[in-house]
Structure formats: structure tokens, C-alpha cells
Design an enzyme around this catalytic site. Sequence first.
Site, PDB file in Angstrom:
ATOM      1  N   ASN A 213      18.794-101.322  31.418  1.00 17.79           N
ATOM      2  CA  ASN A 213      20.063-101.989  31.136  1.00 17.79           C
ATOM      3  C   ASN A 213      20.433-102.882  32.309  1.00 17.79           C
ATOM      4  OD1 ASN A 213      21.893-100.508  33.055  1.00 17.79           O
ATOM      5  ND2 ASN A 213      21.083 -98.783  31.890  1.00 17.79           N
ATOM      6  N   LYS A 292      -1.147 -98.644  27.634  1.00 22.22           N
ATOM      7  CA  LYS A 292      -0.303 -99.750  27.192  1.00 22.22           C
ATOM      8  C   LYS A 292      -0.318 -99.832  25.659  1.00 22.22           C
ATOM      9  CE  LYS A 292       0.283-104.674  27.751  1.00 22.22           C
ATOM     10  NZ  LYS A 292      -0.351-105.910  28.146  1.00 22.22           N
ATOM     11  N   PRO A 309      20.128 -86.074  28.807  1.00 21.91           N
ATOM     12  CA  PRO A 309      21.245 -85.200  29.188  1.00 21.91           C
ATOM     13  C   PRO A 309      22.406 -86.035  29.712  1.00 21.91           C
ATOM     14  CG  PRO A 309      19.493 -85.136  30.835  1.00 21.91           C
ATOM     15  CD  PRO A 309      18.957 -85.914  29.672  1.00 21.91           C
ATOM     16  N   ASP A 310      23.635 -85.571  29.466  1.00 17.73           N
ATOM     17  CA  ASP A 310      24.816 -86.253  30.023  1.00 17.73           C
ATOM     18  C   ASP A 310      25.107 -85.616  31.383  1.00 17.73           C
ATOM     19  OD1 ASP A 310      27.448 -87.071  30.723  1.00 17.73           O
ATOM     20  OD2 ASP A 310      27.754 -87.673  28.641  1.00 17.73           O
ATOM     21  N   PHE A 327      32.947 -93.184  34.922  1.00 20.09           N
ATOM     22  CA  PHE A 327      33.193 -94.589  34.623  1.00 20.09           C
ATOM     23  C   PHE A 327      33.003 -94.800  33.126  1.00 20.09           C
ATOM     24  CE2 PHE A 327      33.732 -97.731  38.074  1.00 20.09           C
ATOM     25  CZ  PHE A 327      33.888 -96.840  39.119  1.00 20.09           C
ATOM     26  N   LYS A 345      34.760 -85.041  28.146  1.00 19.98           N
ATOM     27  CA  LYS A 345      33.866 -84.606  29.230  1.00 19.98           C
ATOM     28  C   LYS A 345      34.620 -83.783  30.272  1.00 19.98           C
ATOM     29  CE  LYS A 345      30.773 -88.621  28.766  1.00 19.98           C
ATOM     30  NZ  LYS A 345      29.674 -89.366  29.383  1.00 19.98           N
TER      31      LYS A 345
END
Length: 404
Positions: A213, A292, A309-310, A327, A345
Site C-alpha cells: 500500500n 514466479k 491478525p489485527d 489510527f 477495538k
Amino acid sequence: MNDTPQRILLGVSGGIAAYKAADLVRRLRERGAQVRVVLTENAERFVTALTFQALSGEPVRTSLWDSAAEASMGHIELARWAQRVLIAPASADLIARLAQGQADDLLTTLCLATEAPLFLAPAMNRVMWEHAAVQANLDTLVARGATVLGPDEGGQACGETGAGRMWEPAAIAAAALAPAPDPAAAAVLAGRNLLLTAGPTVEDLDPVRYLGNRSSGRMGYAIAAEAQRLGMRVTLVSGPVNLPAPAGVERIAVRSAEQMREAVTGRVSGADLFIATAAVADFRPRQASRDKIKKRGDGGLVLELVQNPDILAEVAARQERPFVVGFAAETCDVERYALDKLERKRLDLIAANRVGEEGTGFDADANALTVLWPGGRQEIGRADKAQVARELLSLIAQRLQARP
Ligand code: C5P
């Protein structure tokens, strides 16, 4: 009250980045500072005193043994005059002499004779920068209260690429003129342990490809640097980023979400504060291919992904837990999603920002946050990430103290 320092003593040591110090004088003056420049003997091989005199509008000093200069403003007066001492570029040699406490020229003498905080912007070849001697000398200076600005990674004058490039003058000026650390926040946070995640995680698909990301890691790194300035012991668990570890911060480099979780789990028991700024990949391939992945005749490829996993939720679910800050980066409905995350959470505080807008959020220098905690909220207005980090840590210190 104006707590921005106005009188800056700029020391320039001998390195090719000395030419950028001329621009730095302009950037400091644009921000309202009065700048007096001291060149080392070696700096004069790269740049001239006349350049700096013209740009600063002040006399430039180059030697301890200049009787005319000593008669107008002696070196002790100059040391007292300075509200901050900034050395840019700081060469490996100058850093070594400062760490030793030498006073063998005007600049090192001034550094011993001043009570002003010292800021160093190192610049050198990447191999020199990584040398254990240079790092040990910097650790010594940081332990004595110096602030190290940079260096950046990138192309170097010597033709190599790596860490050791001096920060850009505008960034040095902003950091060197930043307000002193918030004493109320330092009173709460100094000496405490901060564990922090930052950057992206990357999840390998095969030996050459990954899912990733756009997180640059800059918000997390800014928090790590500011927390270190407040006197915290900082451990930074970082995914792959193009940023050097802030001075005085222990960095644990990881790649995937599972590695990040392992690094956090192994260290969280000693933490007083946990801040999760990392953009952790929500999914990873069920199995990374050993070889590959090849194109196929029908053109399509279906990837099977499993959930990661969080890390943040796991830390918050621990019985003995630190103060937990998350965040939330959202493209819409920022506050609603953030509040939901705060509750779901079981966080102590959440900092929400909008991403995808130009100039803030991911991969940008500036940011703006809405900070939420059970029963309260505060906005942190758009500013550079260092300033946002300072305000966020002040707020965290207040909440940490108010915690029953
Ligand atoms: O649920 P979401 O990914 O939007 O939550 C964002 C927050 O949770 C951030 O603080 C992020 O660092 C943290 N997080 C985490 N582990 C994950 C996903 C997110 O620590 N697997």
C-alpha cells in the site's frame, strides 16, 4: 507568547553539502530568524564567508584567533547570543570532535560554551554514515540532548545511493525553529516506553511480487522522533520505507503483517504507550508461491487471500495493556468509522485522517487529524507532520494522565 527561537547560530562544516547551507540561511531568515554563521576551516574549502555574509546580513566568523572579530562580539558572547545552535552540514569529523568535547576551533568551542540546544544535520557518504564510530558518536550527542535532523536517503554527490544525504534546507529550517518540547507532555512521558508501528506491510505473492500500500511511514516516524525529543524510550517496528531511523530510536525492520505482529508481541509487555500508525495489510495470500507466477493462456488469475491478525486489537485485548492509540485512515465518513474502531477495538484514543486528498494523509508532508477518545474529541489542524506529531503527543500525555 512567542516560543519560536529567533537567534540561530549556524555552523557549517567541511562537506560538499555546505553549498546547500547558503540556501538554509535564506530559509531560516524567511521564517523570521536572525542568523549568524560560523564556518570551519574545511568548510571554507567548499564555500566562502562572503556568500554567507551577504545572505545573513551579519558578519561571518571563521576563526577563534580573529582579534578584530573578538573585539566586536567575542566567542563567549556569541555562544550566549545563540538561542539555538544548528550545524549543517555536520561532517563525520565534526560529529566526532563534538562527541569528544574538543574545543580545537571556533565552532567546537562555541558548542561547549553555549547553553543553547544543539541541532545537527549530518551529511556524508553512506558507508561513513553507517560506520559504527559515527553512530556511536551521534548516540553520545543525542544522549546529551542534541537533536539529529536526517539524513535522507537518496543520490549522493559521490555518485552512490543510500542514507547520508543532507535534509533539504526547508526541512532543516522548519525543524531547527520548531518550538521547544511541550514541558507538560515531557513531564508525563519522559522515561516511559513507547512501542510504535509504522509504514506499510508487504505481503509476498511470489519471489518478485507483493501486495502493498502507499503508506510512506512519515507520520509514524515523525511521532517516533518527537517522542524521543520528549525523553521517551522509543521502539519503532517498521515496515519497508525509504526513511532513516530517527536518531536515538530503536528500529525493528519487518516486512509482513505476521512479522510485525511477532515483533510487537515480543516487546509490548514493557510498553507504557502503544501507537499503531502502520498501514497493515488486511489480507495476505494464503500461500506465497515459491516460484514466479507465470502468465496463463486464459489471461486471468484468482488469488486466494486470508485475513491478517489485527495487531492493534490484539494489544488492546491484553489484560496488562499499555495506553493504546490507533489510527484510522479513511476516504469518507472518517469520524463515523473512527468512532466505530475506537469502540470495537477498545482503544484509549484514535487519530483519524482523511486519505486520498491531495496534500494530506498518505505519502504527503502535511496532515490533519480528528482525535477521538471515549467522551471527547479534538481537531489537530493541517500542519507538517512533525507539528501534528507534537500536538498529538501533548494530547496523549493529557489523556494518559487523566486515565483512572
Ligand atoms: O481496521 P483498520 O485497519 O482501519 O484499523 C486501523 C488501525 O489498526 C491502525 O492503527 C493500524 O495500525 C491498526 N491495524 C493493525 N493491524 C491490522 C490492521 C490495522 O494494527 N491488521
